[in-house]
Design a protein around this motif. Structure first.
Motif, PDB file in Angstrom:
ATOM      1  N   SER A 234      53.792  96.247  34.432  1.00 35.73           N
ATOM      2  CA  SER A 234      53.363  97.528  33.868  1.00 35.73           C
ATOM      3  C   SER A 234      52.060  97.910  34.554  1.00 35.73           C
ATOM      4  CB  SER A 234      53.178  97.418  32.350  1.00 35.73           C
ATOM      5  OG  SER A 234      52.705  98.627  31.799  1.00 35.73           O
ATOM      6  N   GLY A 235      52.174  98.632  35.657  1.00 33.04           N
ATOM      7  CA  GLY A 235      50.996  98.907  36.467  1.00 33.04           C
ATOM      8  C   GLY A 235      50.497  97.606  37.074  1.00 33.04           C
ATOM      9  N   SER A 236      49.237  97.252  36.795  1.00 32.87           N
ATOM     10  CA  SER A 236      48.684  95.982  37.262  1.00 32.87           C
ATOM     11  C   SER A 236      48.670  94.933  36.158  1.00 32.87           C
ATOM     12  CB  SER A 236      47.258  96.197  37.789  1.00 32.87           C
ATOM     13  OG  SER A 236      46.423  96.694  36.741  1.00 32.87           O
ATOM     14  N   SER A 237      49.378  95.214  35.071  1.00 36.82           N
ATOM     15  CA  SER A 237      49.421  94.275  33.939  1.00 36.82           C
ATOM     16  C   SER A 237      50.813  93.673  33.787  1.00 36.82           C
ATOM     17  CB  SER A 237      49.021  94.988  32.643  1.00 36.82           C
ATOM     18  OG  SER A 237      47.696  95.468  32.717  1.00 36.82           O
ATOM     19  N   LEU A 238      50.896  92.619  33.010  1.00 34.13           N
ATOM     20  CA  LEU A 238      52.152  91.951  32.707  1.00 34.13           C
ATOM     21  C   LEU A 238      52.426  92.101  31.225  1.00 34.13           C
ATOM     22  CD1 LEU A 238      51.478  88.740  34.826  1.00 34.13           C
ATOM     23  CD2 LEU A 238      53.088  90.577  35.381  1.00 34.13           C
ATOM     24  N   ALA A 239      53.601  92.613  30.897  1.00 30.10           N
ATOM     25  CA  ALA A 239      53.935  92.931  29.505  1.00 30.10           C
ATOM     26  C   ALA A 239      55.321  92.389  29.170  1.00 30.10           C
ATOM     27  CB  ALA A 239      53.901  94.441  29.303  1.00 30.10           C
ATOM     28  N   PRO A 240      55.662  92.337  27.871  1.00 33.46           N
ATOM     29  CA  PRO A 240      57.017  91.894  27.499  1.00 33.46           C
ATOM     30  C   PRO A 240      58.082  92.814  28.093  1.00 33.46           C
ATOM     31  CG  PRO A 240      55.566  91.907  25.591  1.00 33.46           C
ATOM     32  CD  PRO A 240      54.821  92.589  26.690  1.00 33.46           C
ATOM     33  N   TYR A 241      59.156  92.221  28.601  1.00 37.03           N
ATOM     34  CA  TYR A 241      60.268  92.977  29.181  1.00 37.03           C
ATOM     35  C   TYR A 241      61.309  93.223  28.095  1.00 37.03           C
ATOM     36  CZ  TYR A 241      64.240  94.154  32.200  1.00 37.03           C
ATOM     37  OH  TYR A 241      65.311  94.775  32.788  1.00 37.03           O
ATOM     38  N   LYS A 242      61.688  94.484  27.901  1.00 34.51           N
ATOM     39  CA  LYS A 242      62.654  94.855  26.870  1.00 34.51           C
ATOM     40  C   LYS A 242      64.067  94.841  27.449  1.00 34.51           C
ATOM     41  CE  LYS A 242      59.433  96.106  23.800  1.00 34.51           C
ATOM     42  NZ  LYS A 242      59.269  95.497  22.476  1.00 34.51           N
ATOM     43  N   THR A 243      64.980  94.121  26.794  1.00 29.41           N
ATOM     44  CA  THR A 243      66.370  94.074  27.247  1.00 29.41           C
ATOM     45  C   THR A 243      67.208  95.078  26.458  1.00 29.41           C
ATOM     46  OG1 THR A 243      66.845  92.279  25.684  1.00 29.41           O
ATOM     47  CG2 THR A 243      66.195  91.653  27.913  1.00 29.41           C
ATOM     48  N   LYS A 244      68.467  95.241  26.865  1.00 30.45           N
ATOM     49  CA  LYS A 244      69.343  96.234  26.254  1.00 30.45           C
ATOM     50  C   LYS A 244      69.610  95.954  24.776  1.00 30.45           C
ATOM     51  CE  LYS A 244      71.723  97.310  30.592  1.00 30.45           C
ATOM     52  NZ  LYS A 244      73.015  97.237  31.328  1.00 30.45           N
ATOM     53  N   ASN A 245      69.620  94.674  24.383  1.00 29.07           N
ATOM     54  CA  ASN A 245      69.907  94.343  22.980  1.00 29.07           C
ATOM     55  C   ASN A 245      68.654  94.322  22.114  1.00 29.07           C
ATOM     56  OD1 ASN A 245      68.642  92.004  23.788  1.00 29.07           O
ATOM     57  ND2 ASN A 245      70.256  90.611  23.083  1.00 29.07           N
ATOM     58  N   GLY A 246      67.538  94.783  22.662  1.00 27.48           N
ATOM     59  CA  GLY A 246      66.299  94.843  21.890  1.00 27.48           C
ATOM     60  C   GLY A 246      65.468  93.590  21.969  1.00 27.48           C
ATOM     61  N   GLY A 247      65.912  92.590  22.733  1.00 26.99           N
ATOM     62  CA  GLY A 247      65.144  91.360  22.882  1.00 26.99           C
ATOM     63  C   GLY A 247      63.987  91.529  23.848  1.00 26.99           C
TER      64      GLY A 247
ATOM     65  N   ASP B 101      52.841  95.775  43.751  1.00 31.55           N
ATOM     66  CA  ASP B 101      53.789  96.687  44.395  1.00 31.55           C
ATOM     67  C   ASP B 101      54.252  97.702  43.340  1.00 31.55           C
ATOM     68  OD1 ASP B 101      55.839  98.016  45.632  1.00 31.55           O
ATOM     69  OD2 ASP B 101      56.839  96.219  46.389  1.00 31.55           O
ATOM     70  N   ILE B 102      53.867  98.964  43.523  1.00 32.33           N
ATOM     71  CA  ILE B 102      54.207 100.000  42.539  1.00 32.33           C
ATOM     72  C   ILE B 102      55.711 100.143  42.386  1.00 32.33           C
ATOM     73  CG2 ILE B 102      53.975 102.464  41.983  1.00 32.33           C
ATOM     74  CD1 ILE B 102      51.358 102.485  43.492  1.00 32.33           C
ATOM     75  N   GLY B 103      56.466  99.799  43.418  1.00 37.01           N
ATOM     76  CA  GLY B 103      57.914  99.912  43.348  1.00 37.01           C
ATOM     77  C   GLY B 103      58.554  98.986  42.341  1.00 37.01           C
ATOM     78  N   ASN B 104      57.815  97.958  41.908  1.00 38.36           N
ATOM     79  CA  ASN B 104      58.341  97.011  40.909  1.00 38.36           C
ATOM     80  C   ASN B 104      57.948  97.373  39.484  1.00 38.36           C
ATOM     81  OD1 ASN B 104      59.629  95.262  42.750  1.00 38.36           O
ATOM     82  ND2 ASN B 104      57.681  94.242  43.228  1.00 38.36           N
TER      83      ASN B 104
ATOM     84  N   PHE C  42      47.076  90.663  39.075  1.00 40.45           N
ATOM     85  CA  PHE C  42      47.617  91.116  37.788  1.00 40.45           C
ATOM     86  C   PHE C  42      46.740  90.666  36.619  1.00 40.45           C
ATOM     87  CE2 PHE C  42      51.175  91.091  40.671  1.00 40.45           C
ATOM     88  CZ  PHE C  42      51.928  92.193  40.301  1.00 40.45           C
ATOM     89  N   ASN C  43      46.673  91.524  35.594  1.00 44.60           N
ATOM     90  CA  ASN C  43      45.972  91.169  34.361  1.00 44.60           C
ATOM     91  C   ASN C  43      46.907  90.374  33.458  1.00 44.60           C
ATOM     92  OD1 ASN C  43      43.603  92.706  35.038  1.00 44.60           O
ATOM     93  ND2 ASN C  43      44.748  94.561  34.488  1.00 44.60           N
ATOM     94  N   LEU C  44      46.387  89.271  32.909  1.00 39.35           N
ATOM     95  CA  LEU C  44      47.179  88.436  31.999  1.00 39.35           C
ATOM     96  C   LEU C  44      46.929  88.862  30.562  1.00 39.35           C
ATOM     97  CD1 LEU C  44      46.985  84.707  33.224  1.00 39.35           C
ATOM     98  CD2 LEU C  44      49.021  86.123  32.989  1.00 39.35           C
ATOM     99  N   ALA C  45      47.981  89.212  29.853  1.00 39.46           N
ATOM    100  CA  ALA C  45      47.852  89.605  28.447  1.00 39.46           C
ATOM    101  C   ALA C  45      47.535  88.378  27.591  1.00 39.46           C
ATOM    102  CB  ALA C  45      49.143  90.258  27.958  1.00 39.46           C
ATOM    103  N   GLU C  46      46.841  88.594  26.471  1.00 40.27           N
ATOM    104  CA  GLU C  46      46.516  87.499  25.559  1.00 40.27           C
ATOM    105  C   GLU C  46      47.776  86.850  25.010  1.00 40.27           C
ATOM    106  OE1 GLU C  46      43.781  88.505  22.492  1.00 40.27           O
ATOM    107  OE2 GLU C  46      42.188  89.131  23.873  1.00 40.27           O
ATOM    108  N   SER C  47      48.844  87.650  24.852  1.00 38.15           N
ATOM    109  CA  SER C  47      50.095  87.090  24.315  1.00 38.15           C
ATOM    110  C   SER C  47      50.691  86.057  25.260  1.00 38.15           C
ATOM    111  CB  SER C  47      51.108  88.210  24.066  1.00 38.15           C
ATOM    112  OG  SER C  47      51.346  88.969  25.251  1.00 38.15           O
ATOM    113  N   LEU C  48      50.443  86.185  26.566  1.00 35.60           N
ATOM    114  CA  LEU C  48      50.907  85.188  27.528  1.00 35.60           C
ATOM    115  C   LEU C  48      50.032  83.942  27.482  1.00 35.60           C
ATOM    116  CD1 LEU C  48      51.859  87.417  30.587  1.00 35.60           C
ATOM    117  CD2 LEU C  48      53.356  85.735  29.506  1.00 35.60           C
ATOM    118  N   ILE C  49      48.726  84.137  27.495  1.00 39.50           N
ATOM    119  CA  ILE C  49      47.803  82.998  27.460  1.00 39.50           C
ATOM    120  C   ILE C  49      48.011  82.183  26.188  1.00 39.50           C
ATOM    121  CG2 ILE C  49      45.371  82.308  27.478  1.00 39.50           C
ATOM    122  CD1 ILE C  49      44.756  84.915  28.947  1.00 39.50           C
ATOM    123  N   ASP C  50      48.333  82.876  25.098  1.00 38.60           N
ATOM    124  CA  ASP C  50      48.507  82.197  23.808  1.00 38.60           C
ATOM    125  C   ASP C  50      49.667  81.200  23.834  1.00 38.60           C
ATOM    126  OD1 ASP C  50      47.711  81.789  21.127  1.00 38.60           O
ATOM    127  OD2 ASP C  50      49.352  83.045  20.423  1.00 38.60           O
ATOM    128  N   GLN C  51      50.599  81.369  24.790  1.00 35.28           N
ATOM    129  CA  GLN C  51      51.738  80.458  24.887  1.00 35.28           C
ATOM    130  C   GLN C  51      51.407  79.164  25.616  1.00 35.28           C
ATOM    131  OE1 GLN C  51      55.490  82.309  26.192  1.00 35.28           O
ATOM    132  NE2 GLN C  51      54.569  84.312  25.814  1.00 35.28           N
TER     133      GLN C  51
END
Length: 364
Positions: free
Chosen positions: A231-244, A51-54, A161-170
């Motif tokens: 992020s489009g059709s991919s999953l990426a780290p979500y940035k919070t207001k405090n930089g986390g 869903d592009i709206g997300n 969705f495409n799974l990033a290597e950083s997710l699989i690595d966990q």
């Protein structure tokens, strides 16, 4: 002399403890704030369509993680259709253990007696036998020809969705991999197969020091749950207001609430482990600084024992007080209300130590 030389080491340990405690409290507070922000913004979505709206939002989704390509171990060439492949390389080596006892000497004072024992063990890490007490008789090879390594699938998807290597690595839900029908790696010349191991040595039932065994395990294609930014059709780290950052994955189908509760529990566990490490370093450092006082009284055995016990108690109390005070300062910076409370507790412990000391001096 040895106890005097321990003073600079004790000062160093105390400084390391202060830095460790302060940094840990700041890290913990930032991670907690990051997770709190994320838990209030996460949106659960279906994994079968994008869903592009997300786009840019923190989303929660579950589904089967699959890969279209084989994952290949770069060292041994072994391959599997999996999300992750782990080669575990172990060497049979000598391991030294020591046991120290403190005994009283006839003329007064104490001496430490250390005994050493040696046993062969399978280890993924090379054990440096040059540091052994008896390095002439118990020798390990200077290095290992191969090392353990994990390899991640280059392409993987969770629904649409495409799974990033950083997710699989966990993911660490490994399963043993059967080597039945798997060709022997070309770089393991002379190896034999023993069960689900490739074995470099004469006899796997009677291993010798220096023998190598290699096994494989994998994270299979399976149901997973992810909390990350779309992020489009991919999953990426979500940035919070405090930089986390928020990028979570768990095996199976898990609710968003459970995902955040697990992340908070992990943060708390890491925080308490590092708190304990910092406090222990603090107590040991203070004890090493004060230990010369005990050494000067060792000429009278009973007096030396009493002094050493007293120094241990004072080191523990002072170490606990200073650790709490450092944590309080950190929390005042990051969370003022809790920091002030912790500071009052630390001051209370310090006041108790002073009152106890004054009471003993009055009796004397």
């Amino acid at each position: 002399i040895r106890s005097v030389l321990g003073i600079p080491i004790g000062i160093g340990l105390t400084l390391v403890a202060i830095v460790c405690i302060f940094w840990n409290e700041g890290r913990s507070a930032k991670r907690q704030a990051t997770l709190s922000e994320g838990s209030g913004q996460v949106v659960s979505v279906a994994a079968d369509k994008v869903d592009i709206g997300n786009n840019g939002k923190l989303i929660h989704l579950s589904g089967k993680a699959v890969t279209s390509k084989m994952v290949v171990d770069p060292t041994f060439g072994v391959s599997a259709k999996a999300l992750k492949l782990l080669s575990t390389v172990e060497m049979f080596q000598w391991e030294e253990t020591s046991r120290t006892e403190t005994r009283k000497k006839l003329g007064g004072g104490k001496e430490k007696i250390t005994t050493y024992s040696y046993d062969p063990v399978w280890s993924e890490e090379p054990i440096d036998s040059t540091m052994f007490r008896d390095s002439s008789q118990y020798r390990n090879p200077p290095s290992m020809p191969f090392r353990s390594k994990s390899t991640i699938a280059s392409e993987a998807k969770l629904g649409a969705f495409n799974l990033a290597e950083s997710l699989i690595d966990q993911l660490y839900n490994y399963q043993p991999m059967s080597l039945s029908g798997v060709p022997q790696p070309s770089n393991l010349t002379g190896a034999s197969r023993s069960g689900d191991f490739f074995y470099l040595g004469q006899n796997p039932n009677q291993p010798n020091v220096g023998d190598i065994r290699v096994s494989f395990s994998l994270v299979p294609e399976s149901e997973v749950t992810v909390v990350a930014a779309q992020s489009g059709s991919s999953l990426a780290p979500y940035k919070t207001k405090n930089g986390g950052e928020i990028e979570l994955i768990e095996p199976g189908v898990v609710t968003a609430e459970e995902m955040f509760l697990k992340a908070e529990a992990l943060n708390n566990l890491i925080t308490w482990i590092l708190r304990a490490v910092g406090a222990v370093l603090m107590v040991v450092g203070i004890y090493m600084i004060l230990s010369p006082l005990s050494a000067t009284m060792d000429v009278i055995p009973l007096l030396g024992d009493i002094a050493d016990t007293g120094i241990m108690i004072v080191s523990f109390l002072v170490g606990a007080s200073v650790s709490l005070m450092v944590a309080a300062v950190a929390w005042i910076v990051y969370r003022p209300i809790l920091g002030i409370f912790m500071g009052l507790v630390a001051v209370g412990i310090g006041w108790g130590i002073r009152a106890l000391s004054n009471k003993k001096m009055a009796k004397a």
